[in-house]
Structures are given as C-alpha cells and as structure tokens.
Scaffold this active site. Structure first.
Site, mmCIF file in Angstrom:
data_model
loop_
_atom_site.group_PDB
_atom_site.id
_atom_site.type_symbol
_atom_site.label_atom_id
_atom_site.label_comp_id
_atom_site.label_asym_id
_atom_site.label_seq_id
_atom_site.Cartn_x
_atom_site.Cartn_y
_atom_site.Cartn_z
ATOM 1 C CE LYS A 196 -3.833 -2.417 2.106
ATOM 2 N NZ LYS A 196 -4.463 -2.905 3.338
ATOM 3 C CD GLN B 231 -3.377 -4.698 6.438
ATOM 4 O OE1 GLN B 231 -3.249 -3.694 5.759
ATOM 5 N NE2 GLN B 231 -4.011 -5.786 5.984
ATOM 6 C CG ASP C 3 -9.795 -0.342 4.788
ATOM 7 O OD1 ASP C 3 -9.578 -0.529 3.573
ATOM 8 O OD2 ASP C 3 -9.084 -0.803 5.694
#
Ligand code: NAP
Length: 371
Positions: free
Chosen positions: A131, A175, A198
């Site tokens: 990322k 994460q 997200d």
C-alpha cells in the site's frame, strides 16, 4: 503488439485441490500462442474483439478507449474474456496520479493516507508495504505506525484519534486482523467516517445498506469488483447475481453494491444447501470464500460473468516457492462456460489497492471541496 515467437503451447490443467465432490480429469490442451516481450501469452481470437470504454465520473478529464481486434487476450482454454484487473488497476492508478497532481497544482494539497499495523504478521506487513509503495507511485503521502503485538487497544485508539485530528491525513486504515486481545469493533468505530477509506465503519456500511443514503466510502475489494464490471461494460441492472461469501469486508458489501446497481442478488454461504443450484441461475457470480477451486464448471450458467475474489495458496512443487495462488473458482473449467472471468492472480487483487488510492483521493477532494 510485438510478438517474440509463436509456438504450440500445452496447458496441463486441473482443479484437483477443490473441496467439491464432483470429479475433474486433468487435461492436456493445445493452443497457438504468441508471447509479448513481458512473456505474457496472447491467444489469437479475432472473433472476440475486446473493447473497454473507460470513463469515470471521479476522473472527468480522463476517457480512455481501448480496443483490440486481431490479438485479444483470452483465457487459455476457450471462450471467456479475461477481465484484466492488473491493467484496469494500472489505468486507475494513472488517473489518480493525474488528479493528485492537478490538486497539488491548483490548491497545494497532497492527499495523505495513514496506516496502522499492529503485530508482526508477515502477510499484513506485506500488504502494508504494498500500500505504501502504491501511494508513492501516485503521489499520496503515506504515514505508518507500527505497534508491537502486545500493544494495548488504547494505544491504537490514541493513534487513530491523532490521525483523525491531523489535517494532512485524509484516509486512515487499520490493517486487519488485529491481535485477538483487541476489540476490532471498537477500533474500527474510532476512525472518523470522513477518513474511513476502507469503508468499514458501521455508519458507512449502514448507509450502503439503506436506500436513499450514500456511504462516504465503499470497501475497496467489493468496489473493485463492481468497477471491473463497469469498465468492461458488463450490465448489472436486472441481472441475477450470486455472491458466495458474506464477510463484512467482501461478501456482504459486494451483495449490497450489486443490489444498489439493481441486480437481483442471492447470497451463498457455508450453510447454504445445494449452492450449485443457486449459482447456476446467476448471470454474475462474485466469489469471496477462500476455498481453492470450489466453484466448478458445472456450477456456472453458460455465458455468466465470474469475479473471483479468492486468493488461495495451493501446493505446487514445480513453483520455485513451492506453492501457487488459485482462486475460489476452478478457472480451467469455468472459463469454458463463462463469457468473462477474472484470473487469480491478476484479477480482483490489484483492484483493491487501486480502490484504496481512489478512496484516499476522493476523501481529500471532499475535505477540501476540490472538484
Ligand atoms: P472470510 O471472512 O473467511 O469469509 C468467507 C465467507 O465464505 C464466509 O461468509 C463463509 O460463510 C463463506 N464460506 C466458507 N466456506 C464456504 C463454503 N464451502 N461454501 C459457501 N460459502 C462458504 O473471508 P474473506 O475475508 O471474505 O475473504 C474471502 C477470500 O477472498 C479469501 O480467499 C481472501 O484471501 C480473499 N480476499 C481477497 C482480497 C483481494 O484483494 N483480492 C481481499 C480480501 C479477501 P459463513 O459466513 O457461513 O461462515
């Protein structure tokens, strides 16, 4: 397209690692192929021109039309078009980069993405590294916090709170999975919804589920699946769609998105009886299960479009790593029946990060009212 050589190529295919009970025989198939300089095989299928019209309301300045008439990349077996996520993701990254540079030039703002990684899972570390790399390539500033496995939930919440207040950060990503002593719900709830790139905050998911409400962000993987359908001009409205899997991060939002696009949606999960009877009715299947080669050719209606989210390592003594990645869908069988299919790897996978970059740009544009 440059061809290095033409050769009769043999493909030995099987779906032997499937958990399904139906039997498959390994087959030896013969094709005539050309190889491009990057060693990718392109099979000559003049009868299936592939046209991708790329126009995206998020990127009003960019319209790309691609077509290929004489050499079309198709799957290695028969008729299904390959939905090339790698190429679409590259296009999206380029579009994002153009917009970021326009934003920087016009208002002096550079989007920023903050990533919090807890613990030392190797796969999570790899995802975070990828990322960061992707952010670098498009010009997004990335900020990373790494916390030890035995950190407390309060420490994570503290970092989230600082990023929530930091005007140079437009997207915050925690994460997953978190260590088991942490409450994932508390942590995800703490990300302010304006920076929830997200799309996992319950308010964003709730809005996705409700008619007449708009989420600020849509989760990246399911958004990537729908983006692939759009960019390949695959109609969704009025179609029968089946999503296999109902996880919070893929299956459930994918089903909600398809419904928002006016598909008639069924969800198959681990307790579904006779899943193949349901999938056989589908014009579109999105599979997000995590079972190698579970969806056999016999589960697929002729002409269906197949989006395979699954990423499953299976043993492969011939691979230098000792394994290879396969999807949930038995590619060799299903591509004989489907009209279009995503490969694994190179299908949905690259789209997830592309959508994260796109969501981060969207966030920065919204926060700074930049159009
Ligand atoms: P997950 O949380 O484990 O969910 C799996 C879902 O599949 C569950 O809803 C489960 O049903 C269902 N399922 C399990 N076995 C099944 C069976 N035999 N028949 C029908 N349904 C079954 O997994 P996930 O996080 O959604 O990920 C799914 C796959 O996608 C994994 O391979 C993962 O690596 C991959 N993935 C890829 C990307 C990408 O960027 N390409 C991103 C995320 C995930 P129940 O709800 O009944 O348990």
């Amino acid at each position: 397209m440059a061809s290095l050589h033409t050769s009769a190529t043999m493909y030995f295919t099987n779906c032997s690692s499937s958990s399904s009970s139906s039997s498959t025989t390994a087959r030896l198939l013969h094709f005539t192929a050309t190889k491009s300089p990057n060693n990718v095989s392109h099979f000559h299928r003049p009868s299936i021109p592939l046209q991708i019209h790329i126009s995206n309301p998020n990127f009003p300045n960019t319209i790309i039309t691609r077509s290929s008439s004489s050499t079309t990349e198709v799957n290695s077996v028969t008729s299904a078009k390959v939905i090339d996520g790698k190429r679409v993701a590259k296009d999206i990254r380029e579009e994002v980069a153009v917009e970021i540079s326009r934003m920087k030039n016009e208002i002096g703002i550079v989007p920023g993405l903050a990533v919090i990684l807890v613990g030392d899972r190797k796969d999570s570390a790899t995802y975070v590294r990828n990322k960061k790399k992707a952010c670098d390539t498009v010009g997004i500033n990335s900020y990373e916090v790494r916390l030890a496995e035995d950190s407390t939930e309060e420490e994570v919440l503290d970092h989230i709170s600082k990023f929530n207040d930091d005007p140079s950060v437009h997207g915050i990503l925690v994460q997953l999975p978190l260590p088991s002593h942490m409450n994932e719900q508390n942590v995800l709830n703490a990300v302010c919804i304006e920076k929830d790139v997200d799309g996992f905050h319950p308010l964003n998911i709730g809005r996705l589920a409700m008619r007449g409400r708009e989420p600020l962000f849509v989760p990246c993987t399911p958004k990537g699946c729908i983006e692939l359908l759009h960019r390949y001009g695959i109609p969704i409205k009025g179609k029968r769609a089946v999503v296999i899997g109902r996880s919070n991060i893929v299956g459930m939002p994918a089903a909600l998105l398809l419904q928002r696009e006016d598909a008639t949606v069924s969800i198959v999960h681990s307790r579904t009886k006779n899943p193949e009877e349901i999938t056989r009715q589908a014009d579109i299947i999105i599979s997000a299960v995590g079972q190698p080669n579970m969806v056999r050719g016999s589960w697929v209606k002729p002409g269906a479009v197949l989006i395979d989210v699954g990423i499953n390592p299976v043993e492969d003594p011939e691979s230098p790593r000792g394994y290879r990645l396969v999807g949930d869908i038995c590619y060799e069988e299903a591509s004989e029946v489907a009209s279009a299919i995503t490969p694994v790897p190179g299908g949905v996978g690259p789209m997830t990060i592309a959508m994260l970059l796109s969501n981060t740009l969207l966030s920065a544009k919204r926060i700074h009212d930049f159009r």
